[in-house]
Write a protein that holds these residues in place. Structure first.
Motif, mmCIF file in Angstrom:
data_model
loop_
_atom_site.group_PDB
_atom_site.id
_atom_site.type_symbol
_atom_site.label_atom_id
_atom_site.label_comp_id
_atom_site.label_asym_id
_atom_site.label_seq_id
_atom_site.Cartn_x
_atom_site.Cartn_y
_atom_site.Cartn_z
ATOM 1 N N ILE A 12 -4.363 -15.268 1.664
ATOM 2 C CA ILE A 12 -3.057 -15.672 1.020
ATOM 3 C C ILE A 12 -2.804 -14.822 -0.329
ATOM 4 O O ILE A 12 -1.676 -14.439 -0.522
ATOM 5 C CB ILE A 12 -2.722 -17.158 1.036
ATOM 6 N N ASN A 13 -3.945 -14.913 -1.152
ATOM 7 C CA ASN A 13 -3.626 -14.368 -2.275
ATOM 8 C C ASN A 13 -3.593 -12.734 -2.177
ATOM 9 O O ASN A 13 -2.762 -12.266 -3.041
ATOM 10 C CB ASN A 13 -4.900 -14.681 -3.292
ATOM 11 N N ALA A 14 -4.381 -12.177 -1.390
ATOM 12 C CA ALA A 14 -4.058 -10.850 -1.167
ATOM 13 C C ALA A 14 -2.804 -10.328 -0.752
ATOM 14 O O ALA A 14 -2.167 -9.607 -0.923
ATOM 15 C CB ALA A 14 -5.157 -10.313 -0.019
ATOM 16 N N ALA A 15 -2.095 -11.322 0.242
ATOM 17 C CA ALA A 15 -0.742 -11.097 0.632
ATOM 18 C C ALA A 15 0.297 -11.170 -0.363
ATOM 19 O O ALA A 15 1.187 -10.374 -0.510
ATOM 20 C CB ALA A 15 -0.500 -12.197 1.775
ATOM 21 N N ILE A 16 -0.132 -12.033 -1.318
ATOM 22 C CA ILE A 16 0.974 -12.479 -2.391
ATOM 23 C C ILE A 16 0.836 -11.266 -3.205
ATOM 24 O O ILE A 16 1.883 -10.612 -3.792
ATOM 25 C CB ILE A 16 0.515 -13.824 -3.043
ATOM 26 N N ALA A 17 -0.366 -10.631 -3.338
ATOM 27 C CA ALA A 17 -0.478 -9.408 -4.211
ATOM 28 C C ALA A 17 0.311 -8.203 -3.732
ATOM 29 O O ALA A 17 0.730 -7.385 -4.261
ATOM 30 C CB ALA A 17 -1.957 -9.182 -4.684
ATOM 31 N N GLU A 21 3.148 -6.203 -5.375
ATOM 32 C CA GLU A 21 3.147 -4.483 -5.329
ATOM 33 C C GLU A 21 4.213 -3.525 -4.593
ATOM 34 O O GLU A 21 5.074 -2.570 -5.057
ATOM 35 C CB GLU A 21 1.856 -4.197 -4.666
ATOM 36 N N MET A 22 4.563 -4.420 -3.488
ATOM 37 C CA MET A 22 5.553 -3.553 -2.624
ATOM 38 C C MET A 22 6.740 -3.960 -2.958
ATOM 39 O O MET A 22 7.891 -3.291 -2.516
ATOM 40 C CB MET A 22 5.355 -3.906 -1.112
ATOM 41 N N GLY A 23 7.071 -5.042 -3.228
ATOM 42 C CA GLY A 23 8.447 -5.669 -3.414
ATOM 43 C C GLY A 23 8.849 -6.632 -2.073
ATOM 44 O O GLY A 23 8.587 -6.286 -1.075
ATOM 45 N N ARG A 24 9.735 -7.463 -2.406
ATOM 46 C CA ARG A 24 10.045 -8.340 -1.493
ATOM 47 C C ARG A 24 10.680 -7.840 -0.211
ATOM 48 O O ARG A 24 10.071 -7.895 0.948
ATOM 49 C CB ARG A 24 11.000 -9.575 -1.952
ATOM 50 N N GLU A 25 11.674 -7.024 -0.477
ATOM 51 C CA GLU A 25 12.378 -6.430 0.801
ATOM 52 C C GLU A 25 11.524 -5.443 1.503
ATOM 53 O O GLU A 25 11.318 -5.302 3.009
ATOM 54 C CB GLU A 25 13.410 -5.418 0.338
ATOM 55 N N VAL A 29 9.948 -6.147 5.478
ATOM 56 C CA VAL A 29 10.110 -5.077 6.736
ATOM 57 C C VAL A 29 8.842 -4.910 7.350
ATOM 58 O O VAL A 29 8.593 -4.794 8.331
ATOM 59 C CB VAL A 29 10.722 -3.822 6.019
ATOM 60 N N ALA A 30 7.471 -4.568 6.357
ATOM 61 C CA ALA A 30 6.315 -4.458 6.792
ATOM 62 C C ALA A 30 5.770 -5.684 7.494
ATOM 63 O O ALA A 30 4.994 -5.333 8.472
ATOM 64 C CB ALA A 30 5.216 -4.289 5.314
ATOM 65 N N THR A 31 6.275 -6.955 7.541
ATOM 66 C CA THR A 31 5.782 -8.192 8.341
ATOM 67 C C THR A 31 6.638 -8.296 9.325
ATOM 68 O O THR A 31 6.269 -9.153 10.500
ATOM 69 C CB THR A 31 5.634 -9.387 7.378
ATOM 70 N N GLY A 32 7.794 -7.862 9.317
ATOM 71 C CA GLY A 32 8.758 -8.034 10.446
ATOM 72 C C GLY A 32 9.469 -9.265 10.425
ATOM 73 O O GLY A 32 9.798 -9.990 11.197
ATOM 74 N N GLY A 44 2.189 -18.755 -9.388
ATOM 75 C CA GLY A 44 2.431 -17.894 -10.512
ATOM 76 C C GLY A 44 3.705 -17.518 -11.217
ATOM 77 O O GLY A 44 3.981 -16.603 -11.639
ATOM 78 N N GLY A 45 4.631 -18.719 -10.944
ATOM 79 C CA GLY A 45 6.118 -18.577 -11.372
ATOM 80 C C GLY A 45 6.884 -17.720 -10.507
ATOM 81 O O GLY A 45 7.964 -17.706 -10.839
ATOM 82 N N SER A 46 6.546 -17.455 -9.062
ATOM 83 C CA SER A 46 7.350 -16.731 -8.374
ATOM 84 C C SER A 46 7.380 -17.501 -7.248
ATOM 85 O O SER A 46 6.568 -18.256 -6.755
ATOM 86 C CB SER A 46 6.835 -15.330 -8.139
ATOM 87 N N LEU A 47 8.554 -17.200 -6.169
ATOM 88 C CA LEU A 47 8.350 -17.898 -4.965
ATOM 89 C C LEU A 47 8.390 -16.646 -3.871
ATOM 90 O O LEU A 47 8.796 -15.387 -3.976
ATOM 91 C CB LEU A 47 10.083 -18.281 -4.685
ATOM 92 N N TYR A 48 7.719 -16.815 -2.770
ATOM 93 C CA TYR A 48 7.156 -15.913 -1.747
ATOM 94 C C TYR A 48 7.587 -16.514 -0.222
ATOM 95 O O TYR A 48 7.471 -17.764 -0.083
ATOM 96 C CB TYR A 48 5.686 -15.791 -1.789
ATOM 97 N N ASP A 49 8.024 -15.763 0.550
ATOM 98 C CA ASP A 49 8.592 -16.153 2.109
ATOM 99 C C ASP A 49 7.281 -16.523 2.685
ATOM 100 O O ASP A 49 6.406 -15.768 2.867
ATOM 101 C CB ASP A 49 9.177 -15.086 2.493
#
Length: 95
Positions: A12-17, A21-25, A29-32, A44-49
């Motif tokens: 999960i930490n690797a996915a967040i990193a 690195e890639m940016g949300r959009e 796209v990469a995960t479908g 870390g102060g940010s929100l992730y899908d």
């Protein structure tokens, strides 16, 4: 195999990193996955899908890519699995 049963804190930490690195959009796209409307991982102060992060994390552990239709999101499923790993899943507020 249920992707929620294989994810780990490290993946999960690797996915967040990777998302950072890639940016949300590009990450979506990469995960479908589509952008989460209801829940997000607060880290870390940010929100992730939620689904995108889980798809990425599980895909690193399984011999095939994991898509969003392969597991359930929401409080009883993805959010619960992330909570067990120590991640804070919040309900998004709409304005």
């Amino acid at each position: 195999m249920n992707p929620l049963k294989v994810i780990t804190t490290d993946t999960i930490n690797a996915a967040i990193a990777a998302c950072d690195e890639m940016g949300r959009e590009a990450f979506l796209v990469a995960t479908g996955c589509k952008a989460s409307r209801k829940f997000a991982i607060e880290h870390g102060g940010s929100l992730y899908d939620v689904k995108a992060v889980v798809c990425w994390a599980a895909s690193q552990l399984l011999p095939y890519p994991v898509g969003p239709s392969m597991f359930s999101g929401g409080r009883a499923h993805a959010n619960k699995a992330l909570g067990r790993l120590g991640f804070n899943v919040i309900e998004r507020t709409t304005k």
